[in-house]
Scaffold this motif. Structure first.
Motif, PDB file in Angstrom:
ATOM      1  N   UNK A 124      -6.486  -4.068   1.831  1.00  0.00           N
ATOM      2  CA  UNK A 124      -5.026  -4.194   2.178  1.00  0.00           C
ATOM      3  C   UNK A 124      -3.728  -3.573   0.935  1.00  0.00           C
ATOM      4  N   UNK A 125      -4.031  -3.690  -0.489  1.00  0.00           N
ATOM      5  CA  UNK A 125      -3.269  -3.365  -1.523  1.00  0.00           C
ATOM      6  C   UNK A 125      -3.001  -1.978  -1.494  1.00  0.00           C
ATOM      7  N   UNK A 126      -4.475  -0.997  -1.321  1.00  0.00           N
ATOM      8  CA  UNK A 126      -4.222   0.617  -1.455  1.00  0.00           C
ATOM      9  C   UNK A 126      -3.553   0.991  -0.019  1.00  0.00           C
ATOM     10  N   UNK A 127      -3.829   0.235   0.674  1.00  0.00           N
ATOM     11  CA  UNK A 127      -2.330   0.648   1.807  1.00  0.00           C
ATOM     12  C   UNK A 127      -1.728   0.087   1.424  1.00  0.00           C
ATOM     13  N   UNK A 128      -0.614  -1.183   1.291  1.00  0.00           N
ATOM     14  CA  UNK A 128       0.911  -1.214   0.646  1.00  0.00           C
ATOM     15  C   UNK A 128       1.219  -0.272  -0.189  1.00  0.00           C
ATOM     16  N   UNK A 129      -0.056   0.211  -1.387  1.00  0.00           N
ATOM     17  CA  UNK A 129       0.403   1.214  -1.805  1.00  0.00           C
ATOM     18  C   UNK A 129       0.778   2.586  -1.695  1.00  0.00           C
ATOM     19  N   UNK A 130       0.396   3.247  -0.948  1.00  0.00           N
ATOM     20  CA  UNK A 130       0.852   4.471   0.186  1.00  0.00           C
ATOM     21  C   UNK A 130       1.997   3.505   1.518  1.00  0.00           C
ATOM     22  N   UNK A 131       2.342   2.971   1.924  1.00  0.00           N
ATOM     23  CA  UNK A 131       3.436   2.448   1.974  1.00  0.00           C
ATOM     24  C   UNK A 131       4.363   2.697   1.412  1.00  0.00           C
ATOM     25  N   UNK A 132       4.373   1.713   0.189  1.00  0.00           N
ATOM     26  CA  UNK A 132       5.489   1.105  -0.858  1.00  0.00           C
ATOM     27  C   UNK A 132       6.182   3.136  -1.888  1.00  0.00           C
ATOM     28  N   UNK A 133       4.744   2.971  -2.180  1.00  0.00           N
ATOM     29  CA  UNK A 133       5.138   4.661  -2.603  1.00  0.00           C
ATOM     30  C   UNK A 133       6.090   5.998  -1.942  1.00  0.00           C
ATOM     31  N   UNK A 134       5.325   5.787  -0.181  1.00  0.00           N
ATOM     32  CA  UNK A 134       6.581   6.935  -0.044  1.00  0.00           C
ATOM     33  C   UNK A 134       7.884   6.265   0.164  1.00  0.00           C
ATOM     34  N   UNK A 135       7.727   4.574   0.884  1.00  0.00           N
ATOM     35  CA  UNK A 135       9.416   4.224   1.077  1.00  0.00           C
ATOM     36  C   UNK A 135      10.091   4.074  -0.297  1.00  0.00           C
ATOM     37  N   UNK A 136       9.794   4.190  -1.462  1.00  0.00           N
ATOM     38  CA  UNK A 136      10.427   4.682  -2.553  1.00  0.00           C
ATOM     39  C   UNK A 136      10.520   4.928  -3.383  1.00  0.00           C
ATOM     40  N   UNK A 137       9.692   6.577  -2.924  1.00  0.00           N
ATOM     41  CA  UNK A 137       9.876   7.439  -3.685  1.00  0.00           C
ATOM     42  C   UNK A 137      11.363   8.086  -4.355  1.00  0.00           C
ATOM     43  N   UNK A 138      12.042   7.592  -3.338  1.00  0.00           N
ATOM     44  CA  UNK A 138      13.591   8.909  -3.935  1.00  0.00           C
ATOM     45  C   UNK A 138      14.056   7.863  -4.437  1.00  0.00           C
ATOM     46  N   UNK A 139      13.757   6.427  -5.435  1.00  0.00           N
ATOM     47  CA  UNK A 139      14.888   5.449  -5.277  1.00  0.00           C
ATOM     48  C   UNK A 139      14.721   5.187  -7.370  1.00  0.00           C
ATOM     49  N   UNK A 140      15.914   4.642  -7.637  1.00  0.00           N
ATOM     50  CA  UNK A 140      15.581   4.937  -8.902  1.00  0.00           C
ATOM     51  C   UNK A 140      15.664   2.977  -9.907  1.00  0.00           C
ATOM     52  N   UNK A 141      14.245   2.790  -9.294  1.00  0.00           N
ATOM     53  CA  UNK A 141      14.081   1.032  -9.581  1.00  0.00           C
ATOM     54  C   UNK A 141      13.520   1.231 -10.966  1.00  0.00           C
ATOM     55  N   UNK A 142      14.062   0.840 -11.923  1.00  0.00           N
ATOM     56  CA  UNK A 142      13.483   0.235 -13.283  1.00  0.00           C
ATOM     57  C   UNK A 142      12.775  -0.818 -13.854  1.00  0.00           C
ATOM     58  N   UNK A 143      12.737  -1.674 -12.716  1.00  0.00           N
ATOM     59  CA  UNK A 143      11.432  -2.748 -12.858  1.00  0.00           C
ATOM     60  C   UNK A 143      11.474  -3.442 -11.582  1.00  0.00           C
ATOM     61  N   UNK A 144       9.672  -3.563 -11.765  1.00  0.00           N
ATOM     62  CA  UNK A 144       9.148  -4.268 -10.492  1.00  0.00           C
ATOM     63  C   UNK A 144       8.692  -5.816 -10.418  1.00  0.00           C
ATOM     64  N   UNK A 145       8.918  -6.649  -9.652  1.00  0.00           N
ATOM     65  CA  UNK A 145       8.546  -7.984 -10.092  1.00  0.00           C
ATOM     66  C   UNK A 145       8.190  -8.750  -9.215  1.00  0.00           C
ATOM     67  N   UNK A 146       6.727  -8.956  -8.765  1.00  0.00           N
ATOM     68  CA  UNK A 146       6.503  -9.477  -8.075  1.00  0.00           C
ATOM     69  C   UNK A 146       6.234 -10.986  -7.574  1.00  0.00           C
ATOM     70  N   UNK A 147       6.469 -11.646  -6.775  1.00  0.00           N
ATOM     71  CA  UNK A 147       6.412 -12.604  -6.328  1.00  0.00           C
ATOM     72  C   UNK A 147       5.759 -13.651  -6.617  1.00  0.00           C
ATOM     73  N   UNK A 148       4.163 -13.189  -6.656  1.00  0.00           N
ATOM     74  CA  UNK A 148       3.207 -14.237  -6.768  1.00  0.00           C
ATOM     75  C   UNK A 148       1.699 -13.099  -7.477  1.00  0.00           C
ATOM     76  N   UNK A 149       1.447 -13.187  -8.188  1.00  0.00           N
ATOM     77  CA  UNK A 149      -0.395 -12.769  -9.102  1.00  0.00           C
ATOM     78  C   UNK A 149      -0.965 -12.423  -8.076  1.00  0.00           C
ATOM     79  N   UNK A 150      -1.712 -12.531  -6.850  1.00  0.00           N
ATOM     80  CA  UNK A 150      -2.716 -11.651  -6.438  1.00  0.00           C
ATOM     81  C   UNK A 150      -2.230 -11.582  -5.008  1.00  0.00           C
TER      82      UNK A 150
END
Length: 382
Positions: free
Chosen positions: A68-94
């Motif tokens: 599941x995490x590998x799948x979401x990594x592909x989706x999110x990295x493609x979605x945000x590849x052109x964004x200029x984020x400076x930080x990531x905040x995960x709203x839960x640990x696992x």
């Protein structure tokens, strides 16, 4: 600071939206939420422009953590590849932290993580095969946010390797969640200050096994019997979330000293808080418990669960008393102490309730997310 928030459980609590909104309201902060959902599941529509709801999860993927995490990594990295984020905040640990760690490497930006009740009482406690993953997420995060020092102590003592404890401890902060401005704007001191007036006990929340309401009701009945009169009445504002909990509700309905209010909007709920003398919620586990803070705005002393989310937000006996949720003796002693010290506890609860203003909490979140490099840059600008 441009923050990418990761939250796969956005629909379960408004707290997550409040975190993003309060941070976005700060000068120099902007952020978006990546909210992945099941493809065939119906979710409410969100109008907020900062929410990216992406239907991409197969219903069976929740059983396969790493896939599941590998799948979401592909989706999110493609979605945000052109964004200029400076930080990531995960709203839960696992549920979101593994994605944050992997996405951090891919985008080349730091990440922080919030440790929740589910992380502590479900994943770390029961899913032994994922403990090392959890430890790795904490170790590689630039900062870690616990909702209470109780959870921080438990995680460090029980689930983290000795050689990694100090490193994680040094970058960890304990920050509570906030409550809606409505409660702060309508703060009111309680009018009662003598033990002869302490009769109305209040619980607000869901009716389910975790909330421990049968034991609470049994304890109130036993306490009334010991006093040879029906002194205490427990009002429950809430309802069953699932049909399986209906038996609990029916058990409570039969008791003459228990009143159940199925639903109340904020305005009506405010009146229930003001009519009560003590707020009591002794859940078996509790991530934080916003209702404790809401009750405090109305000057109610509180009884809360020892070693869970709200415990250690304040010193014992300052605004209320922590108890073992399985101990009648501790519940009895807590209520007796409140009776004898009501005026002081009520005043303290009212005075300390302002710390739960989201604006103040957002500032603490922002400071926690800033890396050492960011903090140096800020000082140079000032």
């Amino acid at each position: 600071m441009n923050i990418l928030h990761l939250n796969s459980n956005l629909n379960r609590s408004k707290i997550h939206s409040n975190i993003v909104e309060s941070l976005n309201n700060l000068e120099g902060v902007d952020g978006r939420i990546f909210f992945p959902t099941e493809i065939k599941h119906h979710y409410i529509e969100y109008n907020e422009s900062y929410i990216d709801k992406v239907k991409c999860i197969n219903r069976y993927e929740r059983f396969f953590y790493f896939h599941r995490n590998n799948h979401l990594l592909k989706v999110s990295s493609e979605l945000y590849k052109k964004n200029n984020f400076t930080h990531i905040l995960a709203h839960s640990l696992f549920s979101n932290g593994k994605l944050a760690m992997d996405l951090s490497k891919k985008l080349g930006i730091p990440y922080s993580v919030i440790v929740t009740n589910t992380d502590v009482n479900k994943y770390f406690k029961k899913m032994i095969h994922l403990r090392k993953t959890g430890e790795s997420i904490l170790e590689n995060a630039s900062s870690v946010i616990f909702t209470s020092s109780s959870y921080k102590e438990r995680v460090l003592e029980k689930y983290i390797s000795v050689d990694k404890k100090s490193g994680i401890d040094e970058k960890s902060s304990c920050i509570p969640f906030g409550i809606e401005d409505f409660w702060i704007d309508n703060r009111q001191k309680a009018q009662k200050d003598t033990k002869n007036e302490i009769k109305q006990l209040l619980y607000v929340g869901k009716i389910n096994k975790n909330k421990n309401l049968i034991f609470l009701a049994d304890s109130i009945e036993k306490l009334n019997n010991e006093k040879n009169k029906e002194q205490f009445v427990l009002t429950i504002v809430g309802d069953c979330e699932n049909s399986k909990d209906e038996k609990i509700k029916q058990n409570l309905i039969k008791r003459k000293y228990v009143k159940i209010i199925n639903f109340a909007d904020k305005e009506k709920l405010l009146n229930y808080y003001r009519a009560a003398d003590v707020f009591i919620m002794i859940s078996k586990t509790e991530s934080f418990g916003l209702v404790y803070a809401e009750a405090m705005t109305q000057g109610l002393p509180i009884v809360y669960t020892k070693n869970e989310g709200f415990d250690k937000q304040f010193k014992d006996y300052l605004v209320g008393i922590p108890v073992n949720p399985k101990s009648y003796f501790e519940i009895k002693e807590a209520i007796n102490h409140i009776e004898n010290n009501y005026k002081e506890l009520s005043y303290n609860a009212f005075e300390h309730s302002e710390i739960f203003l989201w604006e103040n909490i957002a500032i603490r979140f922002k400071d926690c997310l800033l890396t050492k490099k960011d903090k140096v840059s800020n000082k140079e600008i000032i």
